[in-house]
Design an enzyme around this catalytic site. Sequence first.
Site, mmCIF file in Angstrom:
data_model
loop_
_atom_site.group_PDB
_atom_site.id
_atom_site.type_symbol
_atom_site.label_atom_id
_atom_site.label_comp_id
_atom_site.label_asym_id
_atom_site.label_seq_id
_atom_site.Cartn_x
_atom_site.Cartn_y
_atom_site.Cartn_z
ATOM 1 N N LYS A 118 41.855 13.112 -9.881
ATOM 2 C CA LYS A 118 41.274 13.938 -8.812
ATOM 3 C C LYS A 118 39.790 13.599 -8.665
ATOM 4 O O LYS A 118 38.986 13.876 -9.538
ATOM 5 C CB LYS A 118 41.407 15.432 -9.117
ATOM 6 C CG LYS A 118 41.063 16.235 -7.859
ATOM 7 C CD LYS A 118 40.610 17.635 -8.110
ATOM 8 C CE LYS A 118 39.174 17.763 -8.501
ATOM 9 N NZ LYS A 118 38.202 17.478 -7.432
ATOM 10 N N GLY B 223 31.922 15.783 -15.924
ATOM 11 C CA GLY B 223 31.323 16.757 -15.015
ATOM 12 C C GLY B 223 30.446 17.720 -15.774
ATOM 13 O O GLY B 223 29.899 17.383 -16.829
ATOM 14 N N GLU C 169 29.845 23.485 -18.035
ATOM 15 C CA GLU C 169 30.540 24.741 -17.740
ATOM 16 C C GLU C 169 32.034 24.490 -17.443
ATOM 17 O O GLU C 169 32.908 25.161 -17.995
ATOM 18 C CB GLU C 169 29.857 25.346 -16.521
ATOM 19 C CG GLU C 169 30.199 26.765 -16.228
ATOM 20 C CD GLU C 169 29.711 27.122 -14.837
ATOM 21 O OE1 GLU C 169 28.755 26.487 -14.352
ATOM 22 O OE2 GLU C 169 30.319 28.022 -14.238
ATOM 23 N N GLU D 215 33.202 14.314 -20.982
ATOM 24 C CA GLU D 215 31.891 13.671 -20.847
ATOM 25 C C GLU D 215 31.068 14.594 -19.959
ATOM 26 O O GLU D 215 31.315 14.694 -18.759
ATOM 27 C CB GLU D 215 32.084 12.278 -20.229
ATOM 28 C CG GLU D 215 30.950 11.343 -20.555
ATOM 29 C CD GLU D 215 29.864 11.396 -19.515
ATOM 30 O OE1 GLU D 215 28.965 12.256 -19.663
ATOM 31 O OE2 GLU D 215 29.917 10.606 -18.563
ATOM 32 N N CYS E 194 24.187 11.714 -15.538
ATOM 33 C CA CYS E 194 24.344 12.572 -16.721
ATOM 34 C C CYS E 194 23.416 12.154 -17.849
ATOM 35 O O CYS E 194 22.947 12.974 -18.613
ATOM 36 C CB CYS E 194 25.794 12.573 -17.177
ATOM 37 S SG CYS E 194 26.475 10.928 -17.348
ATOM 38 N N GLU F 118 19.953 20.999 -17.359
ATOM 39 C CA GLU F 118 20.133 19.766 -16.595
ATOM 40 C C GLU F 118 19.787 20.066 -15.131
ATOM 41 O O GLU F 118 20.398 20.944 -14.523
ATOM 42 C CB GLU F 118 21.601 19.340 -16.723
ATOM 43 C CG GLU F 118 21.905 18.020 -16.098
ATOM 44 C CD GLU F 118 23.331 17.554 -16.381
ATOM 45 O OE1 GLU F 118 24.250 18.376 -16.274
ATOM 46 O OE2 GLU F 118 23.509 16.377 -16.694
HETATM 47 P P1 NAI Z 1 31.633 20.149 -11.591
HETATM 48 O O1 NAI Z 1 31.717 20.038 -13.035
HETATM 49 O O2 NAI Z 1 31.990 21.441 -10.941
HETATM 50 O O3 NAI Z 1 32.561 19.037 -10.898
HETATM 51 C C1 NAI Z 1 33.094 17.914 -11.523
HETATM 52 C C2 NAI Z 1 34.573 17.773 -11.179
HETATM 53 O O4 NAI Z 1 35.307 18.857 -11.753
HETATM 54 C C3 NAI Z 1 34.882 17.815 -9.689
HETATM 55 O O5 NAI Z 1 35.928 16.906 -9.436
HETATM 56 C C4 NAI Z 1 35.371 19.244 -9.485
HETATM 57 O O6 NAI Z 1 36.215 19.391 -8.382
HETATM 58 C C5 NAI Z 1 36.123 19.493 -10.757
HETATM 59 N N1 NAI Z 1 36.280 20.911 -11.131
HETATM 60 C C6 NAI Z 1 35.503 21.961 -10.796
HETATM 61 N N2 NAI Z 1 35.984 23.091 -11.359
HETATM 62 C C7 NAI Z 1 37.069 22.742 -12.082
HETATM 63 C C8 NAI Z 1 37.986 23.461 -12.905
HETATM 64 N N3 NAI Z 1 37.865 24.761 -13.125
HETATM 65 N N4 NAI Z 1 38.979 22.779 -13.523
HETATM 66 C C9 NAI Z 1 39.103 21.449 -13.340
HETATM 67 N N5 NAI Z 1 38.275 20.733 -12.563
HETATM 68 C C10 NAI Z 1 37.267 21.354 -11.939
HETATM 69 O O7 NAI Z 1 30.180 19.716 -11.135
HETATM 70 P P2 NAI Z 1 29.405 20.183 -9.800
HETATM 71 O O8 NAI Z 1 29.581 21.619 -9.520
HETATM 72 O O9 NAI Z 1 29.775 19.242 -8.758
HETATM 73 O O10 NAI Z 1 27.906 19.984 -10.259
HETATM 74 C C11 NAI Z 1 27.194 21.030 -10.940
HETATM 75 C C12 NAI Z 1 26.324 20.483 -12.025
HETATM 76 O O11 NAI Z 1 27.120 19.834 -12.995
HETATM 77 C C13 NAI Z 1 25.345 19.416 -11.607
HETATM 78 O O12 NAI Z 1 24.183 19.927 -11.059
HETATM 79 C C14 NAI Z 1 25.095 18.723 -12.897
HETATM 80 O O13 NAI Z 1 24.156 19.438 -13.643
HETATM 81 C C15 NAI Z 1 26.433 18.785 -13.589
HETATM 82 N N6 NAI Z 1 27.217 17.541 -13.403
HETATM 83 C C16 NAI Z 1 27.238 16.647 -14.428
HETATM 84 C C17 NAI Z 1 27.907 15.459 -14.256
HETATM 85 C C18 NAI Z 1 27.962 14.456 -15.322
HETATM 86 O O14 NAI Z 1 28.163 13.277 -15.046
HETATM 87 N N7 NAI Z 1 27.855 14.815 -16.579
HETATM 88 C C19 NAI Z 1 28.555 15.093 -13.010
HETATM 89 C C20 NAI Z 1 28.535 16.139 -12.022
HETATM 90 C C21 NAI Z 1 27.852 17.299 -12.221
#
Ligand code: NAI
Length: 790
Positions: A192, A244, A247, A266, A300, A397
Amino acid sequence: MSVIEKFRTMEYGPAPEDPKESLHWLDLHNRRFAHFIAGEWKAPSEGKYFETFDPSTGDKIAEVAQGSAADIDAAVKAARAALKGWQALTPHSRAKFLYALARQVQKHSRRLAVLETIDNGKPIRESRDIDIPLVARHFYYHAGWAQLLDQEFPGYQTCGVVGQIIPWNFPLLMLAWKIAPALATGNTVVLKPAEYTPLTALAFAEICNEVGLPKGVVNIVTGDGSTGEALAKHPGVDKIAFTGSTEVGRAIRRATASSHKKLSLELGGKSPFIIFEDADLDGAVEGLVDAIWFNQGQVCCAGSRLLMQESIAEKLTKKLQARMSTLRVGAPLDKAIDIGAIVARVQLERIDRLVKQGVAEGATCWQPDVVLPSRGLFYKPTLLSNVQPASIVAQQEIFGPVLAAMTFRTPKEAVELANNTVYGLAASVWSESVNVALHVAAQLKAGVVWVNSTNLFDAACGFGGYRESGFGREGGREGLREYLEPAWFRKAPPLRAKSAKRPDQAEVANPTIDRTVKLFIGGKQARPDSGYSLEIRGKNGKLLGESPLGNRKDVRNAVEAARKAESWSKATAHNRAQVLYYIAENLSQRSGEISSRLAAAVGKKQATQELKTSIERLFSYAAWTDKFDGAVHNPPFRNISIAMNEPLGTVGVICPAQTPLLGFFSLVLPLIAAGNSVVAVPSETYPLIAGDLYQVFETSDLPGVVVNIVTGRASELLKVLAEHDDLDAVWCYGDAEMCATAKALSVGNLKQVWTNEGREIDFFHKAQGEGPWYLEHAYQVKNIWVPYGE
Ligand code: NAI
């Protein structure tokens, strides 16, 4: 006018990339995309679509299917149906498919780069020169592993159907990091993509068909967090790989706790960028540009915390500000810009909110006088100085082009500041003294450390975090292990009830003296805080002795003691091996008495076997201690990357009930061989073994803080261990319920949890009870990148 002056005043003309080809591809799909399931485009079951936008203009690009639980179900079924056929292929056939994917990505590289830039907002220079070449490199590299799988991983088996959830910051690259190792190891995939950036994953779906990948091996379901949640919870999925936010990582840990799904996370980071006074300051400033303004800081492992030695802080800040003034922010398709658009409005608002909070907490905000485009989502490169270590901008972050700067005086202070974070993904160290840089690198709690460099990645070098940056690695041999399991372990039967192995009456030897053992904390025998003891009886009902009923406070004391075992992790492997041999020697000397006492609980035959096998196991781990080495990689840059096996830290261990002595050693030995310290809860059936164990430890030169023993009710003590925020990992051997509890309660600090999945492990059987599989879980790999040459 001198050449230098000319360069200073020179104006750049726009150098826009032509997006025609990519737009044409979008038009061919009528700018509307369904899910990719079983090799075909399938409309969403609920008929819902969402829009994806170009963040640099706000223009709509296309509509994409919103995945429901039913869509996920269809995709998981397709992946399951494809699994057998995919696994039945020879490694060479799978290698050819991965190779074909790499070739096809290269053939369409420009289209993919432009599409990525339009969807994500990152500069075309980056998507063209970094993202897409690395995507191809990942498929090439893993084509090699597919070819070598049988030779290099004998006895291992594919996980099965893998669910993969990826973020928006490196959309196609994260897809490659996930799909390439999964396919190389014979898994099938449901992926996804992130809701802001689904397009390159859909272009990749088409590439899968172009190379004739068997239908259902790769399935792509688009959607938002609810789609991801449905995938994480689907009972037909054997493993989840997620990148991602921390949280969401926690939510997935919780959602998968009561299943057998393997999990790798990760997550976020707040990586330090440490500059010592002897560093090449101009080089370090260029490094900072790559560290925090690459991909608008939405990385990240971005070097988001600048730690400067006080003596050079002023000079460095001036150089940095001068360089920041030359950064060009603008249309991402312009080949001459450095900083593109922020992916979405909510991210832009979050960056702005955090910066304002940082300023309210006393930070000084500096931004160059650059003009931002009139439309689209842009943020100026930002330097926050005078940041206090506890400030929100030093801890959270930000995921934007914002650098938080602090100063330090000594290397020791630099390390303390660097490690003052819940994260541990990456770090960058700048010094012309290789001794200082490597000394500091070794002390940083981070999965990747770049010396005099930053943000370098390669498929051969594992990437992943410590602490709340997640667990598991991507890339390298260690990355493959995330997609494999020992074949015997997958087939192991459920754990038998505790009483099943109690001895027959006739087998029970009669101990002459009743025993009362104590807890063993920090090398001292201690009474339990509760003041209670448990009576321990043999199967014939005879009282064998009493063992302390440990509680929360005892565990806390034990963790505090175990935390002081630094000298053990720093001891040479040779020294640790010597101690393990010495334990074997002392155990052997006392084997008669220990065996006769143990026989009262498990029978004579088993007791004798436990003693014999434990002594052998001690020899095995003493042998492994100075042989289970890391590796040196040669990535395609002028760097070596040193993959070091580092201990996890302090680990809580719930030992097997049925094999009180051997079970204890089978779990504790690999951990201490690797340099960890432990808080162990011995067999609940026969905790009196603790008395024998600490007497052996006390006479074997094992520093008192390395192995701490708390007896009591395993399920109660497990909860305390899993919730303890100062433990780095928990190993739990128990029934399915205990294993689920260990995972669910560990979400606080996202500690690594390793369990027997409620299955029976035959610790007498060497192939099951010892070896690299245990050691791999007792270590984590840190990659230290060191450049060479002028
Ligand atoms: P997110 O963690 O919500 O999104 C990442 C992925 O997880 C997306 O594909 C999303 O649709 C999916 N997702 C969201 N909720 C989920 C759930 N309950 N169960 C399974 N999958 C789920 O990240 P978001 O909201 O886009 O960004 C928020 C913050 O997260 C950013 O500001 C940053 O600080 C951090 N982040 C860190 C990343 C990294 O590479 N470590 C990448 C993206 C965001």
